[in-house]
Design a protein around this motif. Sequence first.
Motif: not given
Length: 184
Positions: A97-123
């Motif tokens: 809300r503060k940054n006026n996102f115009t896209f979904p902001y999803l929560f990956d509680a299990s971290q499985e999606v980050a692992k599937a993408y081999d994400a390492a850092c933010t951003p």
Amino acid sequence: MALTPSNMIELGTKAPDFKLTDAVTNALCSYGDVKGDRGTVVMFICNHCPFVIHVIDEVVRVANDYRVLGFGFVAISSNDIVSYPQDGPKEMWDNARKNNFTFPYLFDASQEVAKAYDAACTPDFYLFGADDRLVYRGQLDDSRPGNGIPVNGRDLREALDNVFNSRPQTMVQKPSMGCGIKWK
């Protein structure tokens, strides 16, 4: 803050599907729900990382500039909220809300999606073409907190322009740099 680079997965990789809760709408959202006709940007961010805070205004500008051209955008937070409660869903809602996102902001509680993408850092940024194959992964631009280089989104904008104009991608793709994902 420890500086962590992207893993730079292989170009041509098929976009992993997901079904995660949007912190803003509380609705389930999949890759197919955010997919754009021309391509899709999947970005791993979080609320507290100084690297994300440094670029978030430009991230929102890029999404606003390219959504109208047929690109889909989605942000995913995969940090462990037990150790980093500032990255929890309520705080994600506040940040969106503060940054006026115009896209979904999803929560990956299990971290499985980050692992599937081999994400390492933010951003961490991934651009998939209309065929859901990876055409770009890496940094937004050369700016980092304190380095004096203006935030302009050059690298991601160039990749999006290349897809839009059916031009080949540059093979020199620099990894993103930021805070490491906070694994459980």
